[in-house]
Design a protein around this motif. Structure first.
Motif, PDB file in Angstrom:
ATOM      1  N   ILE A   7      22.223  -5.030 -23.669  1.00  0.00           N
ATOM      2  CA  ILE A   7      21.576  -4.113 -22.730  1.00  0.00           C
ATOM      3  C   ILE A   7      22.221  -3.767 -21.396  1.00  0.00           C
ATOM      4  O   ILE A   7      22.460  -4.852 -20.778  1.00  0.00           O
ATOM      5  N   GLN A   8      22.255  -2.490 -20.862  1.00  0.00           N
ATOM      6  CA  GLN A   8      22.400  -1.898 -19.508  1.00  0.00           C
ATOM      7  C   GLN A   8      21.784  -0.894 -19.194  1.00  0.00           C
ATOM      8  O   GLN A   8      20.903  -0.681 -19.944  1.00  0.00           O
ATOM      9  N   PHE A   9      21.859  -0.925 -17.753  1.00  0.00           N
ATOM     10  CA  PHE A   9      20.918   0.127 -17.006  1.00  0.00           C
ATOM     11  C   PHE A   9      21.594   0.860 -16.243  1.00  0.00           C
ATOM     12  O   PHE A   9      22.503   0.698 -15.612  1.00  0.00           O
ATOM     13  N   PRO A  12      20.607   0.378 -12.495  1.00  0.00           N
ATOM     14  CA  PRO A  12      20.090  -0.849 -12.041  1.00  0.00           C
ATOM     15  C   PRO A  12      19.355  -1.319 -10.745  1.00  0.00           C
ATOM     16  O   PRO A  12      18.390  -2.445 -10.836  1.00  0.00           O
ATOM     17  N   ARG A  13      19.506  -0.585  -9.867  1.00  0.00           N
ATOM     18  CA  ARG A  13      18.915  -0.797  -8.518  1.00  0.00           C
ATOM     19  C   ARG A  13      17.455  -0.671  -8.483  1.00  0.00           C
ATOM     20  O   ARG A  13      16.736  -1.403  -7.998  1.00  0.00           O
ATOM     21  N   LEU A  14      16.927   0.038  -9.614  1.00  0.00           N
ATOM     22  CA  LEU A  14      15.414  -0.064  -9.522  1.00  0.00           C
ATOM     23  C   LEU A  14      14.880  -1.088 -10.103  1.00  0.00           C
ATOM     24  O   LEU A  14      13.450  -1.304 -10.170  1.00  0.00           O
ATOM     25  N   LEU A  15      15.653  -2.026 -10.724  1.00  0.00           N
ATOM     26  CA  LEU A  15      15.152  -3.445 -11.181  1.00  0.00           C
ATOM     27  C   LEU A  15      14.425  -4.308 -10.113  1.00  0.00           C
ATOM     28  O   LEU A  15      13.817  -5.173 -10.321  1.00  0.00           O
ATOM     29  N   TRP A  16      14.918  -3.851  -8.846  1.00  0.00           N
ATOM     30  CA  TRP A  16      14.335  -4.800  -7.862  1.00  0.00           C
ATOM     31  C   TRP A  16      12.523  -4.258  -7.827  1.00  0.00           C
ATOM     32  O   TRP A  16      11.884  -5.200  -7.204  1.00  0.00           O
ATOM     33  N   MET A  77      11.879   2.651 -15.927  1.00  0.00           N
ATOM     34  CA  MET A  77      12.434   3.546 -14.788  1.00  0.00           C
ATOM     35  C   MET A  77      13.959   3.375 -14.339  1.00  0.00           C
ATOM     36  O   MET A  77      14.545   4.385 -13.936  1.00  0.00           O
ATOM     37  N   ALA A  78      14.419   1.998 -14.843  1.00  0.00           N
ATOM     38  CA  ALA A  78      15.892   2.012 -14.664  1.00  0.00           C
ATOM     39  C   ALA A  78      16.740   2.093 -15.703  1.00  0.00           C
ATOM     40  O   ALA A  78      17.676   2.143 -15.705  1.00  0.00           O
ATOM     41  N   ARG A  79      16.051   3.149 -16.740  1.00  0.00           N
ATOM     42  CA  ARG A  79      16.935   3.615 -17.936  1.00  0.00           C
ATOM     43  C   ARG A  79      17.760   2.579 -18.487  1.00  0.00           C
ATOM     44  O   ARG A  79      19.016   2.804 -18.408  1.00  0.00           O
TER      45      ARG A  79
END
Length: 367
Positions: A7-9, A12-16, A77-79
């Motif tokens: 799994i990758q995003f 990834p910054r939206l994971l915060w 949201m982080a796709r």
């Protein structure tokens, strides 16, 4: 199923945003500790009756469902992307059927060609409706008898109309099948068929007679060099496959092993089915006698080069089983990196909705 380690995003910054979940959970716990219970009435400090403790625990389940649903939506949201194991869709299968004179042999009853035709029909009728099927007749010169189509009656008619002719050009049959399946591949059909100079392999040596000398190009003739389309890993084209049914003996056209390499460079698998017996049989034709037998080595090598499989059968029932097996084996599986945003969003919405409905059902309100 996704491979979780892959799994990758995309963002990834939206994971915060997931860091806000412990905050909401802490507020809920503090709210309960202060006795501010707007959604769930207090059970009081009286001794718990049997079963009350269970209901006090389950009253927190809707909140956990709502928080889990929010987590799913924030992940979406982080796709996220993951490698999925998906069934490959076979779009086109070409049946390349040997119609040389040796297929008249009766070591497979009632004859090799009749047994092959019956098995081919069984294979055609067993394919999914969306798969296009085509037929190539392989004799001294290969010919496209039926272009790929989803109309099964046309394919069955093409199989019935196969007629035996002298010679066997297995290499040409594979080239014609490749061109019919992949018309936009840039395959130089004429260059591959006419540009390959190869010795003529014996297609059954006459009993008591000499083997004919191999033909050679005319003096001064320069073989035409075929164009080479871009190469891909062998067996990587999961949308197309060739089923070559033959006794394996080729005495005309380009080298079958070289044409198998061409198929491998295009990623197409060539499943080979050997018709006949290794011991062979004596075939009488035009006042001559010759022994025709199954050349398993060539057919196995073709399948090996293209990352496919070889099957052998010496009777009609085995041929039917082989084609039924091929119906499953050519439906390959592959790994593909796919965005699973919609899956995460759907799971999040389901959990969120479940929690809200549960709260509404028990208390007539969500908050």
């Amino acid at each position: 199923m996704p491979e979780w380690h892959s799994i990758q995003f995309v963002w990834p910054r939206l994971l915060w945003l997931l860091a806000t979940l412990p905050l909401w959970l802490g507020l809920y716990i503090a709210w309960q500790a202060r006795g501010v219970q707007r959604a769930w009435p207090s059970a009081g400090k009286a001794p718990l009756a049997p079963g009350v403790g269970f209901w006090r625990i389950t009253r927190h389940v809707p909140v956990l469902l709502i928080l889990s649903g929010l987590a799913g939506l924030l992940l979406a949201m982080a796709r996220p992307q993951a490698i999925l194991l998906l069934p490959s869709r076979i779009d086109t299968v070409m049946l390349a059927i040997d119609s040389s004179g040796s297929m008249r042999a009766g070591d497979v009853q009632p004859s090799r060609i009749e047994a092959a035709q019956a098995a081919a029909k069984s294979f055609v009728l067993g394919q999914p409706a969306q798969v296009k099927l085509g037929v190539v007749s392989v004799a001294g010169a290969a010919a496209l008898v039926q272009a790929p189509t989803d109309q099964r009656d046309l394919v069955l008619q093409a199989i019935d109309q196969l007629s035996l002719q002298p010679g066997s050009a297995l290499g040409s049959g594979m080239v014609i099948a490749l061109h019919a399946m992949l018309p936009g591949s840039g395959l130089d059909v004429r260059g591959l068929i006419d540009g390959e100079a190869r010795p003529q392999a014996a297609h059954g040596a006459p009993l008591g007679g000499a083997t004919p000398a191999p033909t050679t190009p005319a003096s001064g003739a320069v073989p035409r060099q075929p164009n080479s389309p871009p190469k891909v890993p062998p067996g990587s084209n999961s949308a197309a496959a060739i089923v070559l049914l033959s006794d394996g003996q080729s005495n005309a056209g380009p080298d079958p092993l070289k044409m198998a390499q061409v198929a491998a460079d295009l990623g197409v698998r060539v499943y080979t089915v050997g018709v006949g017996s290794v011991q062979g049989t004596v075939l009488k034709a035009q006042g001559m006698q010759m022994r025709v037998k199954l050349d398993e080595a060539s057919l196995k090598k073709i399948a090996e080069i293209t990352r496919a499989e070889y099957f052998s059968a010496d009777n009609r029932q085995d041929l039917l089983k082989i084609y039924q097996s091929l119906s499953n084996k050519i439906v390959l599986k592959k790994h593909r990196r796919t965005e699973i945003t919609a899956l995460c969003a759907l799971l999040g919405m389901l959990l969120l909705s479940w929690g809200c409905v549960w709260t509404w059902w028990r208390h007539g309100r969500i908050i």
